[in-house]
Enzyme design. Structure first.
Site, PDB file in Angstrom:
ATOM      1  N   GLU A 272      -5.128   0.321   4.924  1.00 31.35           N
ATOM      2  CA  GLU A 272      -5.890   0.585   2.577  1.00 31.35           C
ATOM      3  C   GLU A 272      -5.284   0.338   2.676  1.00 31.35           C
ATOM      4  O   GLU A 272      -5.407  -1.117   1.744  1.00 31.35           O
ATOM      5  CB  GLU A 272      -6.702   2.635   3.063  1.00 31.35           C
ATOM      6  CG  GLU A 272      -7.226   1.901   1.524  1.00 31.35           C
ATOM      7  CD  GLU A 272      -7.738   3.344   1.484  1.00 31.35           C
ATOM      8  OE1 GLU A 272      -7.965   3.530  -0.399  1.00 31.35           O
ATOM      9  OE2 GLU A 272      -8.405   4.773   1.892  1.00 31.35           O
ATOM     10  N   GLY A 305      -6.846  10.125  -6.276  1.00 29.46           N
ATOM     11  CA  GLY A 305      -6.121  11.434  -6.751  1.00 29.46           C
ATOM     12  C   GLY A 305      -5.281  12.255  -5.908  1.00 29.46           C
ATOM     13  O   GLY A 305      -5.476  12.873  -5.939  1.00 29.46           O
ATOM     14  N   ALA A 306      -5.573  11.817  -4.505  1.00 25.55           N
ATOM     15  CA  ALA A 306      -4.917  12.822  -3.726  1.00 25.55           C
ATOM     16  C   ALA A 306      -3.814  12.038  -2.374  1.00 25.55           C
ATOM     17  O   ALA A 306      -3.311  13.255  -2.322  1.00 25.55           O
ATOM     18  CB  ALA A 306      -6.429  12.788  -2.175  1.00 25.55           C
ATOM     19  N   SER A 307      -3.577  10.897  -3.031  1.00 29.43           N
ATOM     20  CA  SER A 307      -2.554  10.412  -1.977  1.00 29.43           C
ATOM     21  C   SER A 307      -2.012   9.141  -2.990  1.00 29.43           C
ATOM     22  O   SER A 307      -3.053   8.557  -3.908  1.00 29.43           O
ATOM     23  CB  SER A 307      -2.514  10.114  -0.739  1.00 29.43           C
ATOM     24  OG  SER A 307      -3.690   9.092  -0.494  1.00 29.43           O
ATOM     25  N   THR A 308      -0.848   8.656  -2.197  1.00 35.06           N
ATOM     26  CA  THR A 308      -0.386   7.740  -3.020  1.00 35.06           C
ATOM     27  C   THR A 308       0.310   6.760  -2.052  1.00 35.06           C
ATOM     28  O   THR A 308       0.899   7.147  -1.360  1.00 35.06           O
ATOM     29  CB  THR A 308       0.649   8.231  -4.052  1.00 35.06           C
ATOM     30  OG1 THR A 308       0.810   6.572  -5.347  1.00 35.06           O
ATOM     31  CG2 THR A 308       2.335   8.947  -3.941  1.00 35.06           C
ATOM     32  N   GLN A 309      -0.008   5.436  -2.403  1.00 35.82           N
ATOM     33  CA  GLN A 309       0.066   4.661  -1.090  1.00 35.82           C
ATOM     34  C   GLN A 309       1.587   3.560  -1.648  1.00 35.82           C
ATOM     35  O   GLN A 309       1.400   3.302  -2.776  1.00 35.82           O
ATOM     36  CB  GLN A 309      -0.720   3.735  -1.223  1.00 35.82           C
ATOM     37  CG  GLN A 309      -1.631   4.753  -0.060  1.00 35.82           C
ATOM     38  CD  GLN A 309      -2.380   5.496  -0.289  1.00 35.82           C
ATOM     39  OE1 GLN A 309      -2.859   4.291  -1.639  1.00 35.82           O
ATOM     40  NE2 GLN A 309      -2.951   6.739   0.587  1.00 35.82           N
TER      41      GLN A 309
END
Length: 577
Positions: A272, A305-309
């Site tokens: 993603e 909302g739940a993670s950062t990449q």
């Protein structure tokens, strides 16, 4: 080496037949950008509860390996200082005063115009209808691609029309048009009913064969793929694979398009981020087969909302002893005939909503820990919304009922009340949560003990693009792209100073900013987390410029286009029926 499309790991090719599709269409509303959040949160919480213990997730959440006692001790000692000494308006750090103002105006558009793109961008190429269009040898002037984003609450079809007018072999196509269609519910709502799951996509596919869809003569050569995300991951292996197999069979047998190998699958989180990297760098003309391309690709920092990449292409000096350490963070990409070695990591638990929960949990632990010395010990399990807990990251006297769910403790709800302590007070809480000083088994580490080459050394010249929540929270307040880390620090300090502060004069006449700030007592928390993530976590220097946006020339900066480009750049063939 990863090439596109990857070899199938799902099923063997199936025989193909056709049935006539019902061509009636339904207008569907767009899905909200936060639709997948609750299921993503469930995934994050599953990781915290030990269900996913792979090395690549080591250190992915601020509360990992912290017992309630340890958290209480850390939070108590830090927050005690905050509540005792942090009740001022909160100034900036390193000379960035809270009273600074700005005359910048909120951007009217969330996109980069064609005129601002470099000549190497494929969006600068003529269209297929132009007399100047010269396709590469053996390439049609116009092609199409179908990409279905199978989210947790609904499915979205991106119908892309590409033109190929750069005669350079392997040149990236220009995106001429994008049709976007949605349907609800998502595939994961059909657990145990795979045939119904597949048929839920019928309204989307009807658009693909409708009047504004793919021309009939082009359908057999048009690739289609389905990339599932959070919802199907939660179903478990058996049920999710049943649905995916049926979707692939249904698409192959009932529709005239080419289902690419490994085209119906649950998308890996690392893909993603890389697909989003492809989207931006291709639109900006920073990757492709041309020797005239700029030497530096762009990095992306995507905040969900739940993670950062984070995804970027590090450059190591030939004389430097440092090299990219092996591991799951390495992504070998073969795209448009060029090899790219990328660093990528998805920090599970560090999305904006998870960051909020982590900060609230820390504040609540401190509240409970401090209650005993005061002679009125509070029992965690007895907390209710009647408990009004002071929170330095919220505006003064503004309140909000929040859910607390730290590992090892019963989930409860309380009322958080803002103290108005300001930026510095909030920053100290957030920096505990970011865990910059966590044990680093393989230096250098960004935060939470996760290995990452230092951006200042291996990515000093490339552009940094901040996406999703970064844009949604920052742009409406008048900070234009690109902005420096120091200007974001000033903005954060100004906002955290509170509604009655003179610093809020910067929002005078900015209706968008005032609307954005209304009824959001946690805005100080949000901005402080974003600033800390960029400056402390990723170590971006104060004057490092950051670009942000939703679109480039009207094209959404998400993963779908990158996945479609990777698909059409692969070795595709037309189906023979």
């Amino acid at each position: 080496m990863v090439s596109f499309p990857p070899k199938s790991a799902l099923t063997t090719p199936l025989p193909t037949t056709h049935t006539n599709a019902n061509l009636s269409s339904t207008h569907l509303d767009s899905l909200d950008q936060e639709d997948d959040f609750e299921l993503e949160m469930s995934l994050a919480n599953s990781a915290l509860n030990g269900r996913r213990n792979s090395d690549k997730e080591r250190g992915s959440h601020p509360f990992r390996a912290l017992t309630p006692k340890r958290v209480a001790l850390i939070a108590g000692s830090v927050l005690l200082l905050i509540f005792w000494f942090g009740k001022g308006t909160g100034g900036g750090r390193d000379g960035y005063a809270a009273g600074s103002t700005s005359t910048e105006i909120a951007p009217k558009e969330a996109e980069v115009a064609v005129s601002k793109l470099p000549p190497s961008s494929p969006q600068k190429q003529p269209g297929a209808s132009s007399k100047k269009c010269t396709p590469p040898p053996g390439q049609k002037a116009t092609t199409y691609a179908l990409m279905i984003d199978a989210g947790s609450t609904g499915s979205r079809l991106h119908l892309y029309t590409f033109s190929h007018c750069d005669p350079t072999p392997g040149a990236l196509p220009k995106l001429e048009d994008e049709g976007f269609y949605t349907t609800k519910p998502g595939l994961s709502s059909y657990a145990g009913r795979p045939k119904e799951a597949a048929k839920s996509l019928r309204s989307l596919m009807q658009h693909a064969v409708g009047a504004k869809g793919v021309p009939e003569k082009e359908r057999s050569c048009t690739p289609v793929a389905v990339k599932a995300t959070a919802g199907l991951r939660l179903l478990g292996e058996r049920e999710s694979q049943e649905i995916l197999r049926e979707v692939e069979r249904w698409l192959t047998e009932e529709w005239p398009f080419t289902v690419v190998e490994d085209g119906v699958t649950i998308m890996d989180g690392r893909d993603e981020g890389v697909y989003a990297w492809i989207t931006i760098n291709s639109l900006l003309g920073l990757i492709g087969p041309s020797d005239a391309l700029p030497s530096n690709s762009a990095a992306i920092m995507d905040l969900g909302g739940a993670s950062t990449q984070i995804v970027f292409e590090p450059t190591f000096s030939p004389k430097s002893p440092s090299k990219l350490a092996p591991g799951d963070h390495v992504y070998d990409l073969d795209f448009a005939g060029q090899d790219h070695v990328l660093y990528q990591h998805s920090h599970l638990g560090y999305g904006l909503m998870q960051a909020r929960r982590a900060v609230h949990n820390l504040v609540a632990f401190s509240y409970v820990w401090q209650s005993a010395p005061k002679g009125k010990p509070v029992v965690w399990e007895d907390l209710t919304t009647k408990d009004r807990i002071p929170n330095p990251c919220m505006f003064k006297d503004e309140s909000k009922i929040v859910s607390l769910d730290p590992p090892g403790r019963e989930a409860v709800q309380v009322t958080m009340v803002g103290t108005g302590a300001g930026f510095e007070a909030c920053r100290r809480v957030v920096e505990v949560m970011i865990a910059k000083d966590a044990a680093c088994e393989e230096p250098p580490c960004a935060f939470a003990g996760v290995y990452q080459p230092q951006l200042g050394e291996v990515f000093s010249a490339g552009k940094v693009w901040a996406l999703s929540y970064f844009y949604d929270r920052i742009a409406p307040l008048g900070l234009t792209s690109p902005f420096s880390i120091s200007s974001l620090r000033t903005l954060t300090s100004n906002v955290c100073a509170g509604r009655s502060s003179p610093t809020w004069s910067r929002f005078k006449g900015n209706a968008e900013a005032k609307h954005e700030l209304d009824d959001r007592p946690e805005y100080c928390l949000d901005l402080t987390f974003m600033l800390s993530l960029l400056s402390l976590g990723y170590e971006l220097e104060e004057e490092r410029m950051v670009w942000m946006g939703k679109q480039v020339n009207g094209v959404e900066l998400g993963w779908a286009l990158g996945a479609a480009l990777a698909m059409v750049q692969g070795h595709l063939s037309c189906r023979a029926d």
